[in-house]
Design an enzyme around this catalytic site. Structure first.
Site, PDB file in Angstrom:
ATOM      1  N   ALA A   1      36.854  39.229  35.232  1.00 39.30           N
ATOM      2  CA  ALA A   1      37.635  38.654  34.136  1.00 39.30           C
ATOM      3  C   ALA A   1      37.872  37.211  34.560  1.00 39.30           C
ATOM      4  O   ALA A   1      37.816  36.854  36.058  1.00 39.30           O
ATOM      5  CB  ALA A   1      38.946  39.431  33.858  1.00 39.30           C
TER       6      ALA A   1
ATOM      7  N   GLY B   1      35.655  43.138  36.054  1.00 37.37           N
ATOM      8  CA  GLY B   1      35.151  43.152  34.817  1.00 37.37           C
ATOM      9  C   GLY B   1      33.400  42.857  34.755  1.00 37.37           C
ATOM     10  O   GLY B   1      32.763  43.440  33.938  1.00 37.37           O
TER      11      GLY B   1
ATOM     12  N   GLU C   1      32.166  46.439  35.144  1.00 38.63           N
ATOM     13  CA  GLU C   1      32.510  46.962  33.856  1.00 38.63           C
ATOM     14  C   GLU C   1      31.464  46.809  32.913  1.00 38.63           C
ATOM     15  O   GLU C   1      31.178  47.407  32.026  1.00 38.63           O
ATOM     16  CB  GLU C   1      33.950  46.664  33.456  1.00 38.63           C
ATOM     17  CG  GLU C   1      35.021  47.315  34.398  1.00 38.63           C
ATOM     18  CD  GLU C   1      36.338  47.094  34.027  1.00 38.63           C
ATOM     19  OE1 GLU C   1      36.702  45.659  34.163  1.00 38.63           O
ATOM     20  OE2 GLU C   1      37.251  47.978  33.500  1.00 38.63           O
TER      21      GLU C   1
ATOM     22  N   GLU D   1      39.945  44.969  41.090  1.00 36.30           N
ATOM     23  CA  GLU D   1      41.055  44.694  40.208  1.00 36.30           C
ATOM     24  C   GLU D   1      42.431  45.047  41.064  1.00 36.30           C
ATOM     25  O   GLU D   1      43.518  44.196  41.070  1.00 36.30           O
ATOM     26  CB  GLU D   1      41.123  45.394  38.952  1.00 36.30           C
ATOM     27  CG  GLU D   1      40.312  44.665  37.739  1.00 36.30           C
ATOM     28  CD  GLU D   1      39.015  45.504  37.904  1.00 36.30           C
ATOM     29  OE1 GLU D   1      38.643  46.277  38.817  1.00 36.30           O
ATOM     30  OE2 GLU D   1      38.038  45.276  36.966  1.00 36.30           O
TER      31      GLU D   1
HETATM   32  N1  3HC Z   1      38.065  33.998  37.559  1.00 40.01           N
HETATM   33  C1  3HC Z   1      38.032  32.794  37.922  1.00 40.01           C
HETATM   34  N2  3HC Z   1      37.520  32.112  38.899  1.00 40.01           N
HETATM   35  C2  3HC Z   1      37.126  32.625  39.871  1.00 40.01           C
HETATM   36  C3  3HC Z   1      37.143  34.057  39.991  1.00 40.01           C
HETATM   37  C4  3HC Z   1      37.563  34.783  38.712  1.00 40.01           C
HETATM   38  N3  3HC Z   1      37.543  36.176  38.602  1.00 40.01           N
HETATM   39  N4  3HC Z   1      36.443  34.385  40.956  1.00 40.01           N
HETATM   40  C5  3HC Z   1      36.505  33.417  41.843  1.00 40.01           C
HETATM   41  N5  3HC Z   1      36.838  32.292  41.145  1.00 40.01           N
HETATM   42  C6  3HC Z   1      36.918  30.913  41.786  1.00 40.01           C
HETATM   43  C7  3HC Z   1      37.602  30.710  42.780  1.00 40.01           C
HETATM   44  O1  3HC Z   1      39.054  30.157  42.669  1.00 40.01           O
HETATM   45  C8  3HC Z   1      36.854  29.667  43.324  1.00 40.01           C
HETATM   46  O2  3HC Z   1      37.482  28.404  42.613  1.00 40.01           O
HETATM   47  P1  3HC Z   1      37.450  26.936  43.434  1.00 40.01           P
HETATM   48  O3  3HC Z   1      36.047  26.499  43.869  1.00 40.01           O
HETATM   49  O4  3HC Z   1      38.084  26.007  42.138  1.00 40.01           O
HETATM   50  O5  3HC Z   1      38.466  27.141  44.606  1.00 40.01           O
HETATM   51  C9  3HC Z   1      35.374  29.620  43.081  1.00 40.01           C
HETATM   52  O6  3HC Z   1      35.489  30.498  41.938  1.00 40.01           O
HETATM   53  C10 3HC Z   1      34.401  30.460  44.034  1.00 40.01           C
HETATM   54  O7  3HC Z   1      35.260  31.495  44.590  1.00 40.01           O
HETATM   55  P2  3HC Z   1      35.181  31.697  46.271  1.00 40.01           P
HETATM   56  O8  3HC Z   1      35.730  30.582  47.016  1.00 40.01           O
HETATM   57  O9  3HC Z   1      36.203  32.920  46.196  1.00 40.01           O
HETATM   58  O10 3HC Z   1      33.383  31.951  46.587  1.00 40.01           O
HETATM   59  P3  3HC Z   1      33.036  33.068  47.578  1.00 40.01           P
HETATM   60  O11 3HC Z   1      31.711  32.733  47.165  1.00 40.01           O
HETATM   61  O12 3HC Z   1      33.659  32.868  48.681  1.00 40.01           O
HETATM   62  O13 3HC Z   1      33.520  34.602  46.761  1.00 40.01           O
HETATM   63  C11 3HC Z   1      33.864  35.847  45.239  1.00 40.01           C
HETATM   64  C12 3HC Z   1      33.089  34.826  45.367  1.00 40.01           C
HETATM   65  C13 3HC Z   1      33.461  37.286  45.908  1.00 40.01           C
HETATM   66  C14 3HC Z   1      33.315  36.349  43.494  1.00 40.01           C
HETATM   67  C15 3HC Z   1      35.437  35.836  45.202  1.00 40.01           C
HETATM   68  O14 3HC Z   1      35.672  34.575  44.499  1.00 40.01           O
HETATM   69  C16 3HC Z   1      35.900  37.030  44.578  1.00 40.01           C
HETATM   70  O15 3HC Z   1      36.195  37.989  44.965  1.00 40.01           O
HETATM   71  N6  3HC Z   1      36.625  36.684  43.421  1.00 40.01           N
HETATM   72  C17 3HC Z   1      37.301  37.605  42.646  1.00 40.01           C
HETATM   73  C18 3HC Z   1      36.863  38.843  42.146  1.00 40.01           C
HETATM   74  C19 3HC Z   1      37.753  39.678  41.258  1.00 40.01           C
HETATM   75  O16 3HC Z   1      38.761  40.189  41.812  1.00 40.01           O
HETATM   76  N7  3HC Z   1      37.249  39.844  40.215  1.00 40.01           N
HETATM   77  C20 3HC Z   1      38.336  41.049  39.358  1.00 40.01           C
HETATM   78  C21 3HC Z   1      38.734  40.152  38.511  1.00 40.01           C
HETATM   79  S1  3HC Z   1      40.126  41.084  37.425  1.00 40.01           S
HETATM   80  C22 3HC Z   1      39.275  41.678  36.274  1.00 40.01           C
HETATM   81  O17 3HC Z   1      37.949  41.750  36.123  1.00 40.01           O
HETATM   82  C23 3HC Z   1      39.917  42.553  35.119  1.00 40.01           C
HETATM   83  C24 3HC Z   1      39.108  43.364  34.101  1.00 40.01           C
HETATM   84  O18 3HC Z   1      39.155  44.707  34.615  1.00 40.01           O
HETATM   85  C25 3HC Z   1      39.651  43.274  32.740  1.00 40.01           C
END
Ligand code: 3HC
Ligand code: NAI
Length: 695
Positions: free
Chosen positions: A63, A102, A105, A125
């Site tokens: 998400a 997500g 998912e 998450e």
């Molecule tokens: N939403 C919005 N922005 C995100 C994002 C997300 N899910 N994931 C990463 N970004 C952004 C970062 O903030 C960063 O932004 P910036 O360049 O402005 O600083 C950019 O994307 C690149 O991210 P990274 O610097 O972290 O790049 P990496 O290549 O090192 O890592 C990644 C990529 C492995 C995807 C890492 O960013 C990550 O782990 N992201 C979070 C993933 C996560 O936890 N997802 C679950 C979200 S909750 C969800 O999905 C709820 C659902 O169940 C309903």
């Protein structure tokens, strides 16, 4: 409005491709277009099967975290995924990069999954204080065992494509470079073979022992004490076991919304964004770092060997210099031993180990071997004299343009730089122990350090997969300076009446990885003792100097390495040392202190007030650029509980005014230690938060 999802039909296969850089997060426009195009593909007679793919470097990373904390905007992700799953034509997810949260998912909402061999998967998450909120807790245990689902969902750990295939999460792992093409081919085969939709939600949950949930809760109450999200994950999984799919899904949604409202969720997301903001320094914009391929490390003790290992694992060539050939051989063996551990844990294979040790690493005693290195990190004894001697030699030997870095914990980088003819190339690179494990790196910028050299420090951190935080020069930089201050407050808490063991217990319950006394024992009590001796001549006479740690050192007890410190380290693990209580009681008596009983709440309040107060000074002086830089340091180098977001985030949560009130109360006992930081007073009086200084 530009489109973030494209649609194309190739030989009867509709390809719906998400293109929302940088990580294809499921922002509202993506959800809306995805829903629309899925319906279109479902309706169009020419379409026989559907592939859901992503452009760019990765499949969906979840998400859009930036939308959290704001009112949800339709269409909601669970509805989009349910609609996709209900399409009466086979749907195939084409997975590359990382399918997280997500994103996974969404893949589970497809009927089949094709992945590249390097793809990785996680329901991550929980690391953000949440649980999967788009069907992940309901669909995953219909494919894998509840044990596996509990493990994956409560830890958020990633798994590789091979493991995902073995678990039945992925149908095909392809070596093809174009995963979308492989998924199209897979979809064509499905059509040819007459295979239709295969919704995961229609499957029964896997067979399980109903006690699996309580067993998980009991374990989590120990390993993740105080954290809400892991338990909510288990509740949602139990709902999957007990309820029909649709009801389980609403139970999951309810829990997801509840977690979204928690302070822990906001703390964890603060940590996530702060870790990405620390490296964004306006003064370094457009500054190109120097190229670093060959690094030198001087000193092969605890830190030098760890830094060398970390650099080797990051693909750098390393030359390590020790005092003599015997010490060099010892350092060589330490590095080999640590890398052997990496082989055992499957981080590198045996062939890589051999290459690293024979071709990429050398340890010797002649400084001349450093003449071609791009960057040298000094990690010799913590003595200004020894360090100056090393930097004089480095200045003589290293090529022009080589970066000269010190790993000193406390010493003045400006003073070190002055012995060289190139202070612009001198910087502090403060790693944490064990250096091949700990993520934090303080990049200490001295008065004359050039921006190019600072940029090179940050680039090196990225190569070494560290989180770099810019720090200014002062005794202890960001982390150790704050540590020195809260350690004094902790010692004061003990003099007031709490035992070291009660302090450790209360702070562990607050969420610290280890109590401060156990940490001192682990680091070696002699280190703090040496620092106190060094600083003795400059100590303010108004300071209440606590002596019990010195008394323990005088008895030759330096902590874990000598088997005794604040604790006794025996076969059955550490136990409180009763002689320590006697030493403390003697000091209280000598100082005329009548000990009183302190509750856990007061122990925590004192600890946090001291930490926040010194952190406020560190920010005001520009040693840390923003409050969030302090948070990242304490979270990644000092075992501060991530789910509390760091000390500055914590201060905002309880309110700067409350911290100030605590300080004023404690000041009645020790006015010198508890002088309120002007920045804290300012924020409290203006009703502002530390976060107002983060931009
Ligand atoms: N939403 C919005 N922005 C995100 C994002 C997300 N899910 N994931 C990463 N970004 C952004 C970062 O903030 C960063 O932004 P910036 O360049 O402005 O600083 C950019 O994307 C690149 O991210 P990274 O610097 O972290 O790049 P990496 O290549 O090192 O890592 C990644 C990529 C492995 C995807 C890492 O960013 C990550 O782990 N992201 C979070 C993933 C996560 O936890 N997802 C679950 C979200 S909750 C969800 O999905 C709820 C659902 O169940 C309903
Ligand atoms: P250590 O005592 O384990 O290792 C120091 C090494 O330097 C020894 O092996 C010694 O033989 C070598 N050495 C001394 N003089 C030398 C010289 N002139 N040339 C080459 N080698 C020389 O010390 P440790 O713990 O590794 O600390 C090193 C530095 O890192 C210190 O400045 C310390 O403050 C800092 N540091 C230590 C941390 C820790 O947790 N131990 C954490 C972060 C920084």
């Amino acid at each position: 409005m530009t489109s973030v999802v494209s649609y194309d039909i190739q030989d009867g296969i509709a390809v719906i491709s998400i293109d929302n850089p940088p990580v294809n997060a499921l922002s509202q426009p993506v959800r809306a277009e995805l829903q629309l195009l899925a319906r279109k593909a479902s309706d169009e007679a020419a379409v026989q099967a559907i592939v859901v793919a992503c452009a760019g470097r990765t499949f969906v990373a979840g998400a859009d975290i930036r939308e959290f904390g704001k009112p949800p905007v339709e269409p909601l992700l669970p509805d989009v995924i349910n609609a996709l799953e209900a399409i009466p034509k086979p749907t195939v997810a084409a997975l590359h990069g990382t399918a997280l949260g997500g994103g996974l998912e969404l893949a589970l909402g497809c009927h089949y999954r094709v992945a590249t061999a390097k793809a990785r998967f996680a329901l991550s998450e929980v690391t953000l204080g949440l649980l999967p909120g788009a069907g992940g807790t309901q669909r995953l245990p219909r494919l894998v065992s509840f044990e596996t689902a509990i493990e994956m969902i409560t830890t958020g750990k990633q798994i590789g494509a091979k493991e995902a295939a073995a678990l039945g999460l992925v149908d095909l792992v392809t070596d093809a470079t174009d995963v979308t093409a492989a998924a199209i081919a897979f979809a064509k085969d499905l059509v040819k073979d007459g295979k239709g939709p295969r919704p995961v939600s229609a499957l029964d949950v896997t067979r399980h022992d109903p006690s699996v949930f309580d067993t998980a809760r009991a374990k989590l109450s120990k390993t993740r004490a105080g954290q809400l999200a892991p338990l909510a994950c288990v509740d949602a999984l139990e709902a999957a076991a007990k309820l029909p799919f649709a009801e389980g899904l609403s139970a999951e949604r309810k829990l997801f919304r509840k977690m979204m409202e928690t302070d822990q969720r906001s703390a964890l997301i603060h940590a996530f964004f702060s870790e990405r903001k620390v490296a964004k320094l306006p003064d370094l914009e457009g500054v190109d770092p120097r190229n670093v391929a060959q690094i030198g490390v001087v000193g092969g003790g605890t830190m030098g060997a760890g830094i060398a290992t970390s650099a080797l694992l990051a693909g750098l060539n390393v030359t390590l210099i020790e005092r003599d050939t015997e010490s060099a051989e010892r350092a060589h063996q330490t590095v080999a031993r640590t890398l052997e551990g990496s082989v055992k844990r499957g981080k590198i294979d045996r062939a890589t180990f051999e290459t690293l040790m024979s071709e990429r690493f050398r340890a010797e005693s002649d400084y001349a071997a450093l003449s071609e290195t791009d960057l040298v990190i000094e990690a010799v004894f913590e003595s200004m004299e020894v360090k100056k001697d090393v930097f004089t030699q480095l200045d003589r030997i290293c090529k022009p343009g080589a970066v000269l870095a010190s790993n000193t914990s406390y010493l003045d980088i400006n003073e070190i730089a002055q012995v060289t003819s190139r202070p612009q190339d001198v910087i502090g690179l403060h790693f944490f122990s064990p250096a091949h494990v700990m993520k934090l790196l303080e990049v200490v910028v001295a008065d004359q350090t050039s921006p190019v050299v600072t940029a090179t420090g940050f680039a090196l951190a990225k190569t070494m997969r560290k989180i770099a935080v810019r720090a200014g020069v002062c005794d202890g930089f960001i982390g150790n300076r704050i540590l020195s201050h809260y350690r004094k407050a902790v010692d004061g808490t003990v003099l007031a009446g709490a035992s070291p063991f009660a302090v450790d217990r209360a702070l562990r319950e607050f969420g610290l990885a280890m109590g401060p006394f156990a940490v001192s024992d682990l680091a070696g009590l002699d280190i703090g003792w040496a620092t106190r001796k060094r600083l003795a001549p400059t100590r303010d006479p108004r300071e209440t100097y606590t002596e019990f740690a010195d008394r323990i050192c005088e008895a030759g007890r330096f902590g874990r390495k000598t088997g005794r410190g604040f604790y006794i380290y025996g076969e059955g693990g550490p136990t409180p040392d009763p002689e320590v209580d006697v030493i403390i009681a003697e000091e209280r008596k000598a100082k005329g202190i009548t000990p009183r009983k302190l509750g856990d709440g007061e122990i925590v309040d004192r600890f946090m007030a001291a930490m926040v107060n010194e952190a406020a000074r560190v920010v005001a002086e520009g040693i840390a650029r923003r409050p969030l830089d302090v948070d990242v340091v304490l979270l990644n180098g000092y075992g501060f509980p991530r789910w509390r977001g760091g000390p500055m985030h914590y201060a905002d949560a309880v309110g700067p005014a409350k911290i100030l009130e605590d300080i004023q109360r404690f000041a009645k006992e020790d006015a010198f230690l508890w002088q309120p930081a002007p920045l804290l007073e300012k924020l409290a009086s203006e009703g502002k938060l530390f976060s107002s200084l983060n931009d």
